[in-house]
Design a protein around this motif. Structure first.
Motif, PDB file in Angstrom:
ATOM      1  N   CYS A   8       0.844  -1.273  -0.055  1.00  0.00           N
ATOM      2  CA  CYS A   8      -0.108  -0.009  -0.030  1.00  0.00           C
ATOM      3  C   CYS A   8       0.887   1.426   0.095  1.00  0.00           C
ATOM      4  CB  CYS A   8      -0.817   0.020   1.301  1.00  0.00           C
ATOM      5  SG  CYS A   8      -1.911  -1.466   1.371  1.00  0.00           S
ATOM      6  N   TRP A  43     -10.691   0.281   4.704  1.00  0.00           N
ATOM      7  CA  TRP A  43      -9.967  -1.159   4.815  1.00  0.00           C
ATOM      8  C   TRP A  43      -8.449  -1.038   5.042  1.00  0.00           C
ATOM      9  CZ3 TRP A  43      -5.679  -2.067   1.863  1.00  0.00           C
ATOM     10  CH2 TRP A  43      -5.584  -1.233   0.708  1.00  0.00           C
ATOM     11  N   ILE A  47      -5.753  -1.433   8.817  1.00  0.00           N
ATOM     12  CA  ILE A  47      -4.567  -2.411   9.042  1.00  0.00           C
ATOM     13  C   ILE A  47      -3.363  -1.359   8.974  1.00  0.00           C
ATOM     14  CG2 ILE A  47      -5.656  -4.343   7.441  1.00  0.00           C
ATOM     15  CD1 ILE A  47      -3.888  -3.073   5.124  1.00  0.00           C
ATOM     16  N   SER A  48      -3.502  -0.036   9.082  1.00  0.00           N
ATOM     17  CA  SER A  48      -2.553   0.939   9.421  1.00  0.00           C
ATOM     18  C   SER A  48      -2.723   1.678  10.571  1.00  0.00           C
ATOM     19  CB  SER A  48      -2.231   1.881   8.309  1.00  0.00           C
ATOM     20  OG  SER A  48      -1.106   2.590   8.445  1.00  0.00           O
ATOM     21  N   VAL A  55       2.086  -0.146   4.279  1.00  0.00           N
ATOM     22  CA  VAL A  55       1.749  -1.357   4.770  1.00  0.00           C
ATOM     23  C   VAL A  55       1.843  -2.424   3.812  1.00  0.00           C
ATOM     24  CG1 VAL A  55      -0.477  -2.493   5.576  1.00  0.00           C
ATOM     25  CG2 VAL A  55      -0.109  -0.015   6.279  1.00  0.00           C
ATOM     26  N   GLN A  57       0.480  -6.029   2.818  1.00  0.00           N
ATOM     27  CA  GLN A  57      -0.504  -7.119   3.196  1.00  0.00           C
ATOM     28  C   GLN A  57      -0.032  -8.490   2.622  1.00  0.00           C
ATOM     29  OE1 GLN A  57      -4.656  -6.834   1.528  1.00  0.00           O
ATOM     30  NE2 GLN A  57      -5.337  -6.595   3.614  1.00  0.00           N
ATOM     31  N   LYS A  61      -4.600 -11.387   4.299  1.00  0.00           N
ATOM     32  CA  LYS A  61      -5.110 -11.585   5.928  1.00  0.00           C
ATOM     33  C   LYS A  61      -4.331 -10.672   6.683  1.00  0.00           C
ATOM     34  CE  LYS A  61      -3.446 -16.077   5.924  1.00  0.00           C
ATOM     35  NZ  LYS A  61      -3.605 -17.584   6.359  1.00  0.00           N
ATOM     36  N   ASP A  62      -2.913 -11.004   6.754  1.00  0.00           N
ATOM     37  CA  ASP A  62      -2.114 -10.477   7.609  1.00  0.00           C
ATOM     38  C   ASP A  62      -1.278  -9.175   7.080  1.00  0.00           C
ATOM     39  OD1 ASP A  62      -2.020 -12.366   9.791  1.00  0.00           O
ATOM     40  OD2 ASP A  62      -0.787 -13.609   8.240  1.00  0.00           O
ATOM     41  N   ALA A  63      -0.852  -8.130   7.903  1.00  0.00           N
ATOM     42  CA  ALA A  63      -0.380  -7.043   7.347  1.00  0.00           C
ATOM     43  C   ALA A  63       0.713  -6.364   8.290  1.00  0.00           C
ATOM     44  CB  ALA A  63      -1.610  -5.958   7.332  1.00  0.00           C
TER      45      ALA A  63
END
Length: 235
Positions: A8, A43, A47-48, A55, A57, A61-63
């Motif tokens: 990302c 989204w 995750i951040s 980021v 990913q 699923k994991d990040a």
């Protein structure tokens, strides 16, 4: 089964580029998605923790966030290792990687100055971190072209984006600083020519970076020629 990686990014972010350089150097396939800086999707915010890039990913699923954590994870999980095998050399590499924020801040604050006076003041501070790296390069015990010699490392990946940004800035408004540091200048040239660095950004990164100066109304943007305008939209 190999993992699927999604990086990302903002188009001009040097911290994302650091992660991309590691992915490129290790020849790890990955996808990249560009986040709208002014409209960050839910989204991504999920995750951040600090709402920033990069980021990475993993398998949807994991990040992992933070460029240093991403680089270390990739180095631990995928060959070839970019950190030195020797523990002392590896610790020294990590120490100089930890100096990157100071080095980066001197360059970024200058580039994004709001006035000529502020630009001159901030530019005067660049010589100090440049001198620190020049000294480190003088003590590395090898002839380069990279920090650890002929092998590209995580230290190289960490500094390359910011030496590139300095070069972009220097082309708009020549500073005459890096020329005073022969080893740093040679290291910069080697990094910018490295295939992993060249492949780590959008193709017209310099023009996109220049237009970002205009969009953010920074003083340095007044030196961007008309040919650079529109690059961000086209990239």
């Amino acid at each position: 089964m190999p993992s699927r990686f999604l990086l990302c990014s903002f188009k001009t972010c040097p911290w994302v580029q650091r992660a991309a350089i590691v992915l490129q150097e290790k020849k790890i396939p990955y996808e990249i998605t560009y986040i709208d800086r002014d409209n960050r999707p839910a989204w991504f915010l999920a995750i951040s923790p600090h709402s920033k890039v990069p980021v990475l990913q993993i398998d949807g699923k994991d990040a992992i966030f933070e460029s240093n954590a991403i680089a270390e994870y990739l180095d631990e999980t995928t060959a070839p290792r970019l950190h030195p095998a020797d523990p002392l050399a590896r610790a020294r590499n990590r120490a100089w990687t930890d100096y990157v924020p100071d080095f980066a801040e001197a360059i970024s604050t200058t580039a994004y100055s709001n006035s000529e006076e502020e630009f001159a003041k901030q530019a005067a501070a660049i010589a100090k971190p440049f001198g620190r790296l020049e000294e480190a390069l003088s003590k590395r015990g090898n002839d380069g072209p990279y920090f650890n010699g002929p092998k590209f490392s995580l230290v190289d990946a960490a500094y390359a984006p910011f030496l590139q940004r300095y070069t972009f800035m220097d082309r708009l408004r020549p500073l005459g600083i890096i020329e005073k540091f022969a080893r740093l200048s040679a290291w910069r040239d080697a990094l910018l020519a490295a295939p992993a660095v060249r492949a780590s950004t959008v193709p017209d990164i310099e023009a996109v970076w220049q237009e970002n100066l205009i969009l953010r109304r920074r003083w340095l943007g007044k030196f961007v020629t008309q040919s650079g305008v529109g690059a961000a939209a086209a990239a």
